[in-house]
Design an enzyme around this catalytic site. Structure first.
Site, PDB file in Angstrom:
ATOM      1  N   VAL A  28      43.647  18.890   4.571  1.00 11.41           N
ATOM      2  CA  VAL A  28      43.719  17.440   4.356  1.00 11.41           C
ATOM      3  C   VAL A  28      43.168  17.146   2.959  1.00 11.41           C
ATOM      4  O   VAL A  28      42.125  17.690   2.573  1.00 11.41           O
ATOM      5  CB  VAL A  28      42.919  16.681   5.429  1.00 11.41           C
ATOM      6  CG1 VAL A  28      42.960  15.180   5.178  1.00 11.41           C
ATOM      7  CG2 VAL A  28      43.476  17.004   6.816  1.00 11.41           C
TER       8      VAL A  28
ATOM      9  N   GLN B 274      25.417  32.464   7.279  1.00 14.12           N
ATOM     10  CA  GLN B 274      26.579  32.507   6.390  1.00 14.12           C
ATOM     11  C   GLN B 274      26.257  31.960   5.002  1.00 14.12           C
ATOM     12  O   GLN B 274      27.143  31.854   4.161  1.00 14.12           O
ATOM     13  CB  GLN B 274      27.775  31.790   7.002  1.00 14.12           C
ATOM     14  CG  GLN B 274      27.629  30.286   7.134  1.00 14.12           C
ATOM     15  CD  GLN B 274      28.773  29.701   7.953  1.00 14.12           C
ATOM     16  OE1 GLN B 274      28.876  29.883   9.155  1.00 14.12           O
ATOM     17  NE2 GLN B 274      29.679  28.995   7.284  1.00 14.12           N
TER      18      GLN B 274
ATOM     19  N   HIS C 254      34.433  14.772   7.906  1.00 17.15           N
ATOM     20  CA  HIS C 254      35.347  13.985   7.082  1.00 17.15           C
ATOM     21  C   HIS C 254      36.753  14.095   7.661  1.00 17.15           C
ATOM     22  O   HIS C 254      36.935  14.653   8.759  1.00 17.15           O
ATOM     23  CB  HIS C 254      35.275  14.472   5.633  1.00 17.15           C
ATOM     24  CG  HIS C 254      35.428  15.960   5.478  1.00 17.15           C
ATOM     25  ND1 HIS C 254      36.558  16.639   5.887  1.00 17.15           N
ATOM     26  CD2 HIS C 254      34.584  16.914   5.006  1.00 17.15           C
ATOM     27  CE1 HIS C 254      36.412  17.932   5.625  1.00 17.15           C
ATOM     28  NE2 HIS C 254      35.220  18.133   5.112  1.00 17.15           N
TER      29      HIS C 254
ATOM     30  N   GLN D 234      43.135  25.392   7.216  1.00 20.42           N
ATOM     31  CA  GLN D 234      43.699  26.264   6.179  1.00 20.42           C
ATOM     32  C   GLN D 234      42.944  26.112   4.859  1.00 20.42           C
ATOM     33  O   GLN D 234      43.024  26.963   3.993  1.00 20.42           O
ATOM     34  CB  GLN D 234      45.185  25.922   6.004  1.00 20.42           C
ATOM     35  CG  GLN D 234      45.920  26.687   4.918  1.00 20.42           C
ATOM     36  CD  GLN D 234      46.019  28.173   5.190  1.00 20.42           C
ATOM     37  OE1 GLN D 234      45.829  28.619   6.328  1.00 20.42           O
ATOM     38  NE2 GLN D 234      46.295  28.955   4.159  1.00 20.42           N
TER      39      GLN D 234
ATOM     40  N   HIS E 127      37.968  17.522   9.067  1.00 28.21           N
ATOM     41  CA  HIS E 127      37.500  17.803  10.430  1.00 28.21           C
ATOM     42  C   HIS E 127      38.256  16.934  11.433  1.00 28.21           C
ATOM     43  O   HIS E 127      38.600  17.374  12.527  1.00 28.21           O
ATOM     44  CB  HIS E 127      36.007  17.505  10.548  1.00 28.21           C
ATOM     45  CG  HIS E 127      35.129  18.310   9.628  1.00 28.21           C
ATOM     46  ND1 HIS E 127      34.489  17.751   8.553  1.00 28.21           N
ATOM     47  CD2 HIS E 127      34.775  19.623   9.641  1.00 28.21           C
ATOM     48  CE1 HIS E 127      33.775  18.673   7.927  1.00 28.21           C
ATOM     49  NE2 HIS E 127      33.934  19.829   8.567  1.00 28.21           N
TER      50      HIS E 127
HETATM   51  P1  AMP Z   1      32.943  23.236   7.851  1.00 28.30           P
HETATM   52  O1  AMP Z   1      32.228  22.117   8.546  1.00 28.30           O
HETATM   53  O2  AMP Z   1      33.067  23.063   6.387  1.00 28.30           O
HETATM   54  O3  AMP Z   1      32.441  24.587   8.283  1.00 28.30           O
HETATM   55  O4  AMP Z   1      34.446  23.171   8.369  1.00 28.30           O
HETATM   56  C1  AMP Z   1      34.762  23.176   9.735  1.00 28.30           C
HETATM   57  C2  AMP Z   1      36.243  23.351   9.911  1.00 28.30           C
HETATM   58  O5  AMP Z   1      36.946  22.279   9.264  1.00 28.30           O
HETATM   59  C3  AMP Z   1      36.770  24.648   9.284  1.00 28.30           C
HETATM   60  O6  AMP Z   1      37.739  25.219  10.151  1.00 28.30           O
HETATM   61  C4  AMP Z   1      37.372  24.168   8.001  1.00 28.30           C
HETATM   62  O7  AMP Z   1      38.422  25.006   7.521  1.00 28.30           O
HETATM   63  C5  AMP Z   1      37.926  22.821   8.416  1.00 28.30           C
HETATM   64  N1  AMP Z   1      38.120  21.968   7.244  1.00 28.30           N
HETATM   65  C6  AMP Z   1      37.201  21.652   6.283  1.00 28.30           C
HETATM   66  N2  AMP Z   1      37.769  20.893   5.329  1.00 28.30           N
HETATM   67  C7  AMP Z   1      39.068  20.719   5.687  1.00 28.30           C
HETATM   68  C8  AMP Z   1      40.192  20.030   5.098  1.00 28.30           C
HETATM   69  N3  AMP Z   1      40.079  19.358   3.961  1.00 28.30           N
HETATM   70  N4  AMP Z   1      41.378  20.090   5.742  1.00 28.30           N
HETATM   71  C9  AMP Z   1      41.510  20.773   6.905  1.00 28.30           C
HETATM   72  N5  AMP Z   1      40.496  21.434   7.508  1.00 28.30           N
HETATM   73  C10 AMP Z   1      39.300  21.411   6.908  1.00 28.30           C
END
Ligand code: AMP
Length: 285
Positions: free
Chosen positions: A179, A61, A34, A151, A37
């Site tokens: 975001v 995890q 999204h 973050q 990412h």
């Molecule tokens: P995930 O696929 O949920 O493991 O996230 C992958 C990376 O994207 C991680 O470093 C998350 O912190 C980052 N991430 C997920 N959602 C957001 C967001 N809304 N804003 C910024 N980074 C994000």
């Protein structure tokens, strides 16, 4: 964009890039990509010659009873996002490639220590050990110059930055701001679990954290007052919410505080229906 499934082909491809002096940025993800990412991918694109995204739903995890099996998966949609962001390499490893003896039979783990003792670490035992271990593997496989993290997952970012420092990984960690949707809800793959009624209540989390930040700006230092205010806003605006935790912790050590002093993180986890939502805000006093 080249899709690479094996570790050896990945190494060959990236070794060739490094030999000619090209820099590599790594964006690890679990897919269902999204705009959050996308902001990491865009930063990686700006700051590196080669952008590597990884898509791996890491079984270690997820705890028992968590959403590993049902975690949203959308490879076709993800490929489109990655292509649009100018990603060079998508690393798509199998569980067997990441865990040669199987996830349960892995013997060596990276323990996150006291940084995982509070916040999400309390309700998700073993979660951050799974995160550190898989990201260490990815760093060894990709050997990036820059690692991009969000973050939004503040505890995860703090733990991984500390792992890089403590274990001397030759990588620079870049942590990008959360975001959000227009109404303030932090974008997350898990927002897909929200019913329309729950979705309408979800911005309460952001409103509550902004209220806490305003209180700190107005001179409030007592953590109990801040937590009560956050709870009050959530109760008012999201009556169906079930609060897992609201914590005020030191921004560096992630240990709970009684008073706001220095750089502080206010973080929360809240259930709306089956969706477990997290958010956080940084404040300084
Ligand atoms: P995930 O696929 O949920 O493991 O996230 C992958 C990376 O994207 C991680 O470093 C998350 O912190 C980052 N991430 C997920 N959602 C957001 C967001 N809304 N804003 C910024 N980074 C994000």
């Amino acid at each position: 964009m080249e899709v690479v499934e094996g570790i050896e082909p990945l190494r060959r491809r990236l070794d060739a890039e490094r030999r000619v002096g090209r820099t590599v940025g790594l964006v690890p993800t679990m897919g269902s990509l999204h705009a959050g990412h996308r902001s990491l991918l865009d930063a990686a694109r700006r700051e590196n010659d080669v952008v590597v995204a990884t898509l791996f739903v890491n079984p270690t995890q997820f705890g028992p009873g968590e959403d590993f099996a049902g975690y949203p998966r959308d490879l076709a949609g993800d490929r489109a996002v990655l292509e649009a962001a100018g990603t060079d390499v998508l690393f798509l490893p199998s569980v067997a490639a990441m865990y040669p003896d199987g996830p349960e039979r892995q013997s060596i783990w990276i323990e996150p220590g006291s940084l995982a003792a509070h916040l999400c670490g309390t309700s998700r035992p073993g979660h951050f050990r799974g995160v550190t271990t898989v990201v260490a593997k990815l760093l060894n496989m990709v050997e990036p110059d820059h690692l991009y993290l969000g973050q939004k997952d503040a505890q995860q970012a703090a733990i991984l930055a500390r792992m890089v420092r403590d274990l001397g990984f030759p990588v620079t960690v870049r942590i990008l701001p959360t975001v959000r949707e227009q109404d303030g809800l932090a974008i997350s793959s898990r927002n897909a679990y929200l019913s329309p009624g729950e979705r309408a209540q979800a911005p309460a989390l952001r409103h509550a954290l902004l209220r806490a930040r305003e209180m700190v700006a107005g001179g409030e230092r007592d953590v109990r007052c801040l937590i009560a205010a956050v709870e009050g806003t959530i109760a008012e605006e999201a009556p169906e919410a079930r609060i897992e935790y609201i914590s005020v912790v030191d921004g560096a050590t992630l240990q709970p505080l009684d008073r706001v002093e220095g750089d502080v993180l206010i973080a929360l986890a809240v259930y709306l229906g089956t969706a477990r939502l997290i958010d956080n805000i940084e404040v300084s006093a």
